[in-house]
Design an enzyme around this catalytic site. Structure first.
Site, PDB file in Angstrom:
ATOM      1  N   PHE A 126    -120.312  31.565  74.681  1.00 18.47           N
ATOM      2  CA  PHE A 126    -119.576  32.841  74.734  1.00 18.47           C
ATOM      3  C   PHE A 126    -119.939  33.618  73.477  1.00 18.47           C
ATOM      4  CE2 PHE A 126    -115.575  35.073  73.542  1.00 18.47           C
ATOM      5  CZ  PHE A 126    -115.279  35.771  74.706  1.00 18.47           C
ATOM      6  N   ALA A 127    -120.571  34.777  73.647  1.00 18.80           N
ATOM      7  CA  ALA A 127    -121.072  35.521  72.486  1.00 18.80           C
ATOM      8  C   ALA A 127    -120.392  36.881  72.404  1.00 18.80           C
ATOM      9  CB  ALA A 127    -122.592  35.677  72.572  1.00 18.80           C
ATOM     10  N   GLY A 134    -115.506  40.810  63.847  1.00 20.04           N
ATOM     11  CA  GLY A 134    -114.834  39.512  64.007  1.00 20.04           C
ATOM     12  C   GLY A 134    -113.497  39.706  64.687  1.00 20.04           C
ATOM     13  N   GLY A 248    -109.014  30.459  76.731  1.00 20.06           N
ATOM     14  CA  GLY A 248    -109.673  29.790  75.615  1.00 20.06           C
ATOM     15  C   GLY A 248    -108.654  29.294  74.603  1.00 20.06           C
ATOM     16  N   GLN A 285     -88.839   6.193  52.652  1.00 19.99           N
ATOM     17  CA  GLN A 285     -88.374   7.276  53.521  1.00 19.99           C
ATOM     18  C   GLN A 285     -89.257   8.531  53.397  1.00 19.99           C
ATOM     19  OE1 GLN A 285     -84.363   8.976  52.975  1.00 19.99           O
ATOM     20  NE2 GLN A 285     -83.886   8.048  54.944  1.00 19.99           N
ATOM     21  N   GLU A 369    -111.331  31.938  68.025  1.00 19.28           N
ATOM     22  CA  GLU A 369    -110.623  32.480  69.201  1.00 19.28           C
ATOM     23  C   GLU A 369    -109.356  33.237  68.779  1.00 19.28           C
ATOM     24  OE1 GLU A 369    -110.768  30.378  72.846  1.00 19.28           O
ATOM     25  OE2 GLU A 369    -112.670  29.420  72.352  1.00 19.28           O
ATOM     26  N   THR A 371    -107.733  34.504  64.777  1.00 18.45           N
ATOM     27  CA  THR A 371    -107.109  33.841  63.626  1.00 18.45           C
ATOM     28  C   THR A 371    -105.591  33.766  63.833  1.00 18.45           C
ATOM     29  OG1 THR A 371    -106.765  35.930  62.481  1.00 18.45           O
ATOM     30  CG2 THR A 371    -108.870  34.804  62.059  1.00 18.45           C
ATOM     31  N   SER A 372    -104.925  33.003  62.962  1.00 10.89           N
ATOM     32  CA  SER A 372    -103.453  32.921  63.062  1.00 10.89           C
ATOM     33  C   SER A 372    -102.820  34.300  62.889  1.00 10.89           C
ATOM     34  CB  SER A 372    -102.908  31.953  62.006  1.00 10.89           C
ATOM     35  OG  SER A 372    -103.289  30.638  62.325  1.00 10.89           O
TER      36      SER A 372
HETATM   37  C1  LIG Z   1    -116.987  27.292  63.884  1.00 15.94           C
HETATM   38  C2  LIG Z   1    -116.808  28.633  64.531  1.00 15.94           C
HETATM   39  C3  LIG Z   1    -117.136  28.784  65.883  1.00 15.94           C
HETATM   40  C4  LIG Z   1    -117.003  30.026  66.489  1.00 15.94           C
HETATM   41  N1  LIG Z   1    -117.386  30.171  67.815  1.00 15.94           N
HETATM   42  C5  LIG Z   1    -117.429  31.419  68.369  1.00 15.94           C
HETATM   43  C6  LIG Z   1    -117.994  31.612  69.671  1.00 15.94           C
HETATM   44  O1  LIG Z   1    -118.406  30.657  70.360  1.00 15.94           O
HETATM   45  N2  LIG Z   1    -118.089  32.887  70.141  1.00 15.94           N
HETATM   46  C7  LIG Z   1    -117.655  33.958  69.421  1.00 15.94           C
HETATM   47  O2  LIG Z   1    -117.768  35.089  69.911  1.00 15.94           O
HETATM   48  N3  LIG Z   1    -117.093  33.809  68.176  1.00 15.94           N
HETATM   49  C8  LIG Z   1    -116.992  32.559  67.651  1.00 15.94           C
HETATM   50  N4  LIG Z   1    -116.447  32.390  66.379  1.00 15.94           N
HETATM   51  C9  LIG Z   1    -116.029  33.569  65.618  1.00 15.94           C
HETATM   52  C10 LIG Z   1    -114.515  33.631  65.407  1.00 15.94           C
HETATM   53  O3  LIG Z   1    -113.881  33.968  66.590  1.00 15.94           O
HETATM   54  C11 LIG Z   1    -114.269  34.619  64.244  1.00 15.94           C
HETATM   55  O4  LIG Z   1    -114.671  33.953  63.061  1.00 15.94           O
HETATM   56  C12 LIG Z   1    -112.816  35.045  64.157  1.00 15.94           C
HETATM   57  O5  LIG Z   1    -112.486  35.860  65.254  1.00 15.94           O
HETATM   58  C13 LIG Z   1    -112.509  35.792  62.863  1.00 15.94           C
HETATM   59  O6  LIG Z   1    -113.458  36.787  62.607  1.00 15.94           O
HETATM   60  P1  LIG Z   1    -114.158  36.878  61.157  1.00 15.94           P
HETATM   61  O7  LIG Z   1    -114.651  35.510  60.827  1.00 15.94           O
HETATM   62  O8  LIG Z   1    -115.145  37.967  61.190  1.00 15.94           O
HETATM   63  O9  LIG Z   1    -112.978  37.202  60.161  1.00 15.94           O
HETATM   64  P2  LIG Z   1    -112.379  38.665  59.833  1.00 15.94           P
HETATM   65  O10 LIG Z   1    -112.066  39.373  61.109  1.00 15.94           O
HETATM   66  O11 LIG Z   1    -113.282  39.336  58.869  1.00 15.94           O
HETATM   67  O12 LIG Z   1    -111.009  38.286  59.142  1.00 15.94           O
HETATM   68  C14 LIG Z   1    -110.909  37.929  57.761  1.00 15.94           C
HETATM   69  C15 LIG Z   1    -109.432  37.719  57.435  1.00 15.94           C
HETATM   70  O13 LIG Z   1    -108.726  38.958  57.643  1.00 15.94           O
HETATM   71  C16 LIG Z   1    -107.656  38.755  58.552  1.00 15.94           C
HETATM   72  N5  LIG Z   1    -107.449  39.956  59.360  1.00 15.94           N
HETATM   73  C17 LIG Z   1    -108.378  40.672  60.046  1.00 15.94           C
HETATM   74  N6  LIG Z   1    -107.800  41.698  60.681  1.00 15.94           N
HETATM   75  C18 LIG Z   1    -106.470  41.634  60.394  1.00 15.94           C
HETATM   76  C19 LIG Z   1    -105.333  42.415  60.768  1.00 15.94           C
HETATM   77  N7  LIG Z   1    -105.433  43.472  61.575  1.00 15.94           N
HETATM   78  N8  LIG Z   1    -104.115  42.052  60.269  1.00 15.94           N
HETATM   79  C20 LIG Z   1    -103.991  40.972  59.467  1.00 15.94           C
HETATM   80  N9  LIG Z   1    -105.030  40.188  59.082  1.00 15.94           N
HETATM   81  C21 LIG Z   1    -106.249  40.518  59.551  1.00 15.94           C
HETATM   82  C22 LIG Z   1    -108.082  37.572  59.399  1.00 15.94           C
HETATM   83  O14 LIG Z   1    -106.969  36.959  60.037  1.00 15.94           O
HETATM   84  C23 LIG Z   1    -108.757  36.695  58.355  1.00 15.94           C
HETATM   85  O15 LIG Z   1    -107.780  35.975  57.656  1.00 15.94           O
HETATM   86  C24 LIG Z   1    -116.528  31.122  65.764  1.00 15.94           C
HETATM   87  C25 LIG Z   1    -116.174  30.960  64.406  1.00 15.94           C
HETATM   88  C26 LIG Z   1    -116.307  29.746  63.801  1.00 15.94           C
HETATM   89  C27 LIG Z   1    -115.945  29.605  62.340  1.00 15.94           C
END
Ligand SMILES: Cc1cc2nc3c(=O)[nH]c(=O)nc-3n(C[C@H](O)[C@H](O)[C@H](O)COP(=O)(O)OP(=O)(O)OC[C@H]3O[C@@H](n4cnc5c(N)ncnc54)[C@H](O)[C@@H]3O)c2cc1C
Length: 387
Positions: A126-127, A134, A248, A285, A369, A371-372
């Site tokens: 899935f890309a 992100g 997912g 405990q 999928e 972030t928190s």
């Molecule tokens: C091992 C791995 C496998 C993956 N596999 C896939 C895959 O198969 N296909 C695919 O498409 N993607 C994949 N991903 C990508 C993954 O979904 C993204 O890394 C994720 O969605 C976060 O995007 P980012 O890393 O660019 O972080 P960013 O979006 O840059 O976020 C950085 C930080 O800012 C926070 N943030 C961003 N926007 C907000 C907001 N509006 N409010 C509050 N906080 C915010 C985030 O929560 C995070 O803490 C994978 C990632 C990893 C690490």
């Protein structure tokens, strides 16, 4: 244990045992080596396909097992309890590309792709993510331009799980580049196969955890994708991707529960074996409370997850429920592995015991999928959705 809260059916127990035996025999003996060398074992795909684990949600008419979502998640938890890397491969394949083709694909696409995907002859990926897109995935810039009987794709996708071993990669690209069509509108989903001219695999990430699940960049350089490989409508691809991520997230919740359960099992056993101050540390405990909190959060995660799975199978909207399950289970995985390392003391910090790997594997469940932070945004938005 707490798994009994679910009252599994006979069929679910059988699939659970099958998954447990498979993972213990075919994966467990090699985990440390695969983790150390970041080795993806390609024969796992065919073996898991032969047992039906790669076609769990695919109907029998397309060679799948056609089980319900809850049964699929029971199997996924068992695989994840042994190896989170194999579990993410299984989760992505079942929850995203196969489900997308099943829900939004044409009969011809279902016939062409679902059978070999169910049998483990074609692994799915899935890309969606890109270097600059992100959490804000709708800002993706990979372009798709119609040229005769092909869409021509240009761009780079990042973080693609299994991307260098996949035979089918569901890829989101911008089909409409007019300024007023920026964002979520005007994105298509394409069924990309690695034999297409212009397709190449780029950097493989060197990761903290999930080391035997490859994560790669993919580059498309004037890659010509036949029009027959467009999924559904050309402007609807982002909607398809977001709806599929609801599935997912259930898979990632099951993966998280498996990781947390492995940490609890290892810590419970160790607490009975390790003596300090003249008695096993489980007599203290402070240790019992850690184990109790881990067990409680795991049971709560599983209950939330299976409530969401049953709601999905009843055809209900599970946008909020799947985010809640993913959020709570992934934070439970991080909590439980952290507690397990603490219970192991210094021995938890080295590779002689599995909790060190579990701790590293757990972190990503709070990231991918959605972030928190993104899960909390989805949950909060849904609170106001009916206003
Ligand atoms: C091992 C791995 C496998 C993956 N596999 C896939 C895959 O198969 N296909 C695919 O498409 N993607 C994949 N991903 C990508 C993954 O979904 C993204 O890394 C994720 O969605 C976060 O995007 P980012 O890393 O660019 O972080 P960013 O979006 O840059 O976020 C950085 C930080 O800012 C926070 N943030 C961003 N926007 C907000 C907001 N509006 N409010 C509050 N906080 C915010 C985030 O929560 C995070 O803490 C994978 C990632 C990893 C690490």
């Amino acid at each position: 244990m707490a798994n009994d809260l679910l009252h599994l059916t006979e069929e679910q127990r059988e699939i659970q045992s099958l998954a447990r035996d498979f993972a213990r025999q075919e994966i467990a003996p090699f985990i440390a080596e695969w983790d150390e060398n970041a080795h993806f074992e390609p024969t796992l795909v065919k073996k898991m396909g032969d047992l039906g684990f790669l076609g769990m949600l695919i109907p029998e008419e397309y060679d799948g097992l056609g089980v319900d979502t809850a049964t699929y998640l029971v199997a996924l938890e068992e695989i994840a309890t042994v190896d989170a890397s194999a579990a993410v491969m299984m989760s992505v394949h079942n929850s995203l590309p196969t489900e997308m083709i099943l829900r939004f694909g044409s009969d011809e696409q279902k016939n062409r792709f679902l059978r070999p995907m169910a049998r483990g002859e074609l692994l799915g990926a899935f890309a969606l993510s890109e270097p600059e897109a992100g959490s804000d995935a709708a800002s993706l810039v990979t372009q798709a331009k119609l040229d005769g009987d092909c869409w021509v794709l240009n761009g780079t996708k990042s973080w693609v799980t299994s991307g260098n071993h996949a035979g089918v990669i569901l890829t989101m690209a911008r089909t409409d580049t007019r300024e007023n069509r920026a964002g979520a509108r005007g994105i298509g989903t394409f069924i990309v196969t690695p034999d297409l001219p212009g397709f190449s695999v780029g950097k493989k990430e060197d990761k903290l955890g999930l080391r035997s699940s490859p994560t790669v960049q993919l580059t498309f350089d004037n890659m010509r994708v036949p029009v027959a490989n467009l999924l559904g409508e050309p402007a609807m691809g982002f909607i398809y991707a977001m709806q599929s991520l609801e599935n997912g997230r259930l898979g990632i919740a099951a993966q998280s529960i498996g990781i947390a359960r492995a940490a609890l099992e290892a810590a419970t056993a160790y607490a009975g074996e390790r003596n300090q101050f003249g008695s096993p540390i489980r007599d203290f405990q402070a240790i019992q409370f850690k184990l109790a909190d881990m067990a409680t959060r795991i049971a709560a995660s599983r209950t939330l997850l299976h409530a969401a799975a049953h709601a999905k199978d009843r055809g209900e909207n599970v946008k909020q429920a799947s985010s809640m399950a993913k959020l709570f289970a992934s934070e439970t995985a991080m909590f439980a592995t952290n507690q397990a390392v603490q219970i192991f003391g210094g021995y938890g910090y080295v590779k002689d015991y599995p909790v060190e790997r579990l701790f590293r594997d757990a972190k990503v469940t709070e990231i991918y999928e959605g972030t928190s932070e993104i899960q909390r945004i989805v949950i909060a938005q849904e609170l106001y959705a009916s206003d």
